[in-house]
Design a protein around this motif. Sequence first.
Motif, PDB file in Angstrom:
ATOM      1  N   PRO A 144       0.813  -1.220   0.000  1.00 49.25           N
ATOM      2  CA  PRO A 144       0.000   0.000   0.000  1.00 49.25           C
ATOM      3  C   PRO A 144       0.846   1.269   0.000  1.00 49.25           C
ATOM      4  CG  PRO A 144      -0.802  -1.593   1.604  1.00 49.25           C
ATOM      5  CD  PRO A 144       0.511  -2.107   1.125  1.00 49.25           C
ATOM      6  N   SER A 145       0.353   2.297  -0.698  1.00 43.80           N
ATOM      7  CA  SER A 145       1.078   3.572  -0.766  1.00 43.80           C
ATOM      8  C   SER A 145       0.125   4.683  -1.172  1.00 43.80           C
ATOM      9  CB  SER A 145       2.221   3.476  -1.775  1.00 43.80           C
ATOM     10  OG  SER A 145       1.709   3.112  -3.039  1.00 43.80           O
ATOM     11  N   ASP A 146       0.561   5.929  -0.947  1.00 46.15           N
ATOM     12  CA  ASP A 146      -0.233   7.105  -1.294  1.00 46.15           C
ATOM     13  C   ASP A 146       0.384   7.816  -2.487  1.00 46.15           C
ATOM     14  OD1 ASP A 146      -1.961   6.726   0.866  1.00 46.15           O
ATOM     15  OD2 ASP A 146      -0.534   7.717   2.227  1.00 46.15           O
ATOM     16  N   GLY A 147      -0.438   8.574  -3.248  1.00 42.49           N
ATOM     17  CA  GLY A 147       0.048   9.323  -4.412  1.00 42.49           C
ATOM     18  C   GLY A 147       0.295  10.778  -4.065  1.00 42.49           C
ATOM     19  N   ASN A 148       1.038  11.452  -4.949  1.00 45.07           N
ATOM     20  CA  ASN A 148       1.302  12.882  -4.785  1.00 45.07           C
ATOM     21  C   ASN A 148       0.282  13.701  -5.551  1.00 45.07           C
ATOM     22  OD1 ASN A 148       3.556  12.317  -3.249  1.00 45.07           O
ATOM     23  ND2 ASN A 148       4.971  12.424  -4.990  1.00 45.07           N
ATOM     24  N   GLN A 149       0.074  14.923  -5.139  1.00 47.92           N
ATOM     25  CA  GLN A 149      -0.814  15.849  -5.827  1.00 47.92           C
ATOM     26  C   GLN A 149       0.015  16.989  -6.413  1.00 47.92           C
ATOM     27  OE1 GLN A 149      -4.093  15.329  -6.281  1.00 47.92           O
ATOM     28  NE2 GLN A 149      -3.849  13.372  -5.202  1.00 47.92           N
ATOM     29  N   THR A 150      -0.245  17.318  -7.693  1.00 44.41           N
ATOM     30  CA  THR A 150       0.510  18.362  -8.370  1.00 44.41           C
ATOM     31  C   THR A 150      -0.422  19.498  -8.770  1.00 44.41           C
ATOM     32  OG1 THR A 150       1.914  16.623  -9.281  1.00 44.41           O
ATOM     33  CG2 THR A 150       2.129  18.810 -10.244  1.00 44.41           C
ATOM     34  N   PRO A 151      -0.061  20.757  -8.507  1.00 41.16           N
ATOM     35  CA  PRO A 151      -0.929  21.888  -8.858  1.00 41.16           C
ATOM     36  C   PRO A 151      -1.080  22.035 -10.366  1.00 41.16           C
ATOM     37  CG  PRO A 151       1.241  22.645  -8.164  1.00 41.16           C
ATOM     38  CD  PRO A 151       1.187  21.187  -7.871  1.00 41.16           C
ATOM     39  N   PRO A 152      -2.215  22.583 -10.836  1.00 37.28           N
ATOM     40  CA  PRO A 152      -2.461  22.736 -12.271  1.00 37.28           C
ATOM     41  C   PRO A 152      -1.571  23.810 -12.893  1.00 37.28           C
ATOM     42  CG  PRO A 152      -4.197  23.801 -10.996  1.00 37.28           C
ATOM     43  CD  PRO A 152      -3.337  23.055 -10.025  1.00 37.28           C
ATOM     44  N   SER A 153      -1.462  23.767 -14.256  1.00 39.76           N
ATOM     45  CA  SER A 153      -0.635  24.713 -14.995  1.00 39.76           C
ATOM     46  C   SER A 153      -1.501  25.787 -15.636  1.00 39.76           C
ATOM     47  CB  SER A 153       0.145  23.969 -16.083  1.00 39.76           C
ATOM     48  OG  SER A 153       0.793  24.867 -16.940  1.00 39.76           O
ATOM     49  N   ASN A 154      -0.887  26.947 -15.917  1.00 40.33           N
ATOM     50  CA  ASN A 154      -1.622  28.009 -16.608  1.00 40.33           C
ATOM     51  C   ASN A 154      -1.467  27.890 -18.118  1.00 40.33           C
ATOM     52  OD1 ASN A 154       1.038  28.669 -16.826  1.00 40.33           O
ATOM     53  ND2 ASN A 154       0.866  30.735 -15.968  1.00 40.33           N
ATOM     54  N   LYS A 205      -0.407  12.074 -15.164  1.00 46.11           N
ATOM     55  CA  LYS A 205      -0.893  13.045 -14.181  1.00 46.11           C
ATOM     56  C   LYS A 205       0.023  14.265 -14.110  1.00 46.11           C
ATOM     57  CE  LYS A 205      -0.092  12.066  -9.889  1.00 46.11           C
ATOM     58  NZ  LYS A 205       0.777  13.138  -9.368  1.00 46.11           N
ATOM     59  N   ASP A 206       1.323  14.016 -14.097  1.00 44.52           N
ATOM     60  CA  ASP A 206       2.273  15.125 -13.959  1.00 44.52           C
ATOM     61  C   ASP A 206       2.317  15.991 -15.218  1.00 44.52           C
ATOM     62  OD1 ASP A 206       3.006  14.435 -11.366  1.00 44.52           O
ATOM     63  OD2 ASP A 206       4.526  13.015 -12.052  1.00 44.52           O
ATOM     64  N   LEU A 207       2.145  15.374 -16.399  1.00 41.26           N
ATOM     65  CA  LEU A 207       2.086  16.152 -17.630  1.00 41.26           C
ATOM     66  C   LEU A 207       0.812  16.989 -17.679  1.00 41.26           C
ATOM     67  CD1 LEU A 207       3.400  13.608 -20.316  1.00 41.26           C
ATOM     68  CD2 LEU A 207       4.524  15.709 -19.559  1.00 41.26           C
ATOM     69  N   ALA A 208      -0.283  16.404 -17.207  1.00 43.09           N
ATOM     70  CA  ALA A 208      -1.551  17.150 -17.172  1.00 43.09           C
ATOM     71  C   ALA A 208      -1.421  18.379 -16.289  1.00 43.09           C
ATOM     72  CB  ALA A 208      -2.674  16.241 -16.676  1.00 43.09           C
ATOM     73  N   ALA A 209      -0.664  18.239 -15.197  1.00 46.36           N
ATOM     74  CA  ALA A 209      -0.442  19.379 -14.306  1.00 46.36           C
ATOM     75  C   ALA A 209       0.368  20.473 -14.988  1.00 46.36           C
ATOM     76  CB  ALA A 209       0.270  18.918 -13.035  1.00 46.36           C
ATOM     77  N   LYS A 210       1.098  20.097 -16.042  1.00 48.51           N
ATOM     78  CA  LYS A 210       1.858  21.063 -16.834  1.00 48.51           C
ATOM     79  C   LYS A 210       1.088  21.515 -18.069  1.00 48.51           C
ATOM     80  CE  LYS A 210       5.597  20.871 -14.274  1.00 48.51           C
ATOM     81  NZ  LYS A 210       6.111  22.058 -13.526  1.00 48.51           N
ATOM     82  N   GLY A 211      -0.181  21.111 -18.152  1.00 52.26           N
ATOM     83  CA  GLY A 211      -1.029  21.525 -19.265  1.00 52.26           C
ATOM     84  C   GLY A 211      -0.886  20.686 -20.514  1.00 52.26           C
ATOM     85  N   ILE A 212      -0.213  19.549 -20.424  1.00 51.92           N
ATOM     86  CA  ILE A 212       0.044  18.712 -21.596  1.00 51.92           C
ATOM     87  C   ILE A 212      -0.816  17.455 -21.549  1.00 51.92           C
ATOM     88  CG2 ILE A 212       1.786  17.289 -22.760  1.00 51.92           C
ATOM     89  CD1 ILE A 212       3.861  19.337 -21.987  1.00 51.92           C
ATOM     90  N   GLY A 213      -1.610  17.267 -22.600  1.00 51.50           N
ATOM     91  CA  GLY A 213      -2.447  16.080 -22.686  1.00 51.50           C
ATOM     92  C   GLY A 213      -1.663  14.899 -23.231  1.00 51.50           C
TER      93      GLY A 213
END
Length: 376
Positions: A144-154, A205-213
């Motif tokens: 078991p483990s937890d994930g990180n949360q990344t803020p959205p990009s402009n 997930k991390d790319l989405a946070a940078k605005g990249i699909g």
Amino acid sequence: MKKNNQFSLIVQVNGAMISVILVFILISSITTFLSVSMTSDTVGQVLETSDLNKLFLYFFGTENMYFTQNNKEVKDIPLTKVGFQIATNLKINDAKTFFERELPGFSEFNTNIQVAGQGTDITTVPIESSPPMELLLKQKDAVPSDGNQTPPSNQTTDGKKIVYIYHTHSWESYLPLLQQASTPDDAVSSNNALNVVGVGDMLVKDLAAKGIGSEHSTIDAAEKLHEKGWTSNNAYQYSRGLVQEALATDQDLKFMIDIHRDSQRKTLTTTTIDQKSYARLDFIVGEANPNFKQNLQLAKDLHALAEKKYPGLSRGIFSKNKSTGNGVYNQDLSPRAILIEVGGVDNNLEELQNAMEAFADILSEYYWEKKNAKAF
């Protein structure tokens, strides 16, 4: 006098024929006992390292000596050496080529280091794992483990998916994520939460946070290979179809990223940057495809960014031909295709998450810079 000239000519012709026969006997003996063969790849590799202009002038000079009589370099071309290397794929001045086919695993040391990262040399090159199919299909429970949360990009690609992420060896996993696993060969799982597919989810997930699909293939490659009656040796043949289908159905895709896991141990695959532990990245580029130079340049650009922003994150750039690996890695399908190995068998979830967050930062910076420069 005329008879002497004729006799001399006969001796020269017979000598030449005997020399040719002896060379072919030598080559056939070597190819038989050392199990080597002449292939188009072999010929190409030799010619790439030869000066073809001098080679052409040499043969041209055999018909008209005027063009080569004062050119010492052309006269000194070692044709016997070139011919021997083409026929046997053995290099007289490289002892590795005499052993790589006879010693199991020795061919790994023939991987070419294009750019060396910190601590990288010929003894620490990435190692591919090839466990048996029955082990690849085996399910293992997660730790078991937890994930990180990344803020959205402009910044945003406006819903367009410009990165295709897939996994030729989707079964590759990490010992800290598995229960009852202790050896490198045990680091496999068909559970996508535990293998490199889960690492791909982190990157999405991390790319989405940078605005990249991005588009992510989560297919269990081992299961698909088993259904077809194929082995892991056919993995790139199968994943090639996935890449071709993705490119055919989505014209917005710009990057093809195949995520793997190295089989090296933790001391080589882990680094600490600003008191955070990261799984290190290897960039692998196939030499046996027409996009080699473009894909190598992409890897160099990403490695340079990694060195600038996360020193030590990249272990370097490695290239392989068909004698040391697949040699193509589906990279002939796109001039912006790379294979990255994320960490090794001993890396834990936090180290993998940190690595993917850093790589998403690097890739997004590269993309937005090229996008703003109208490169896409």
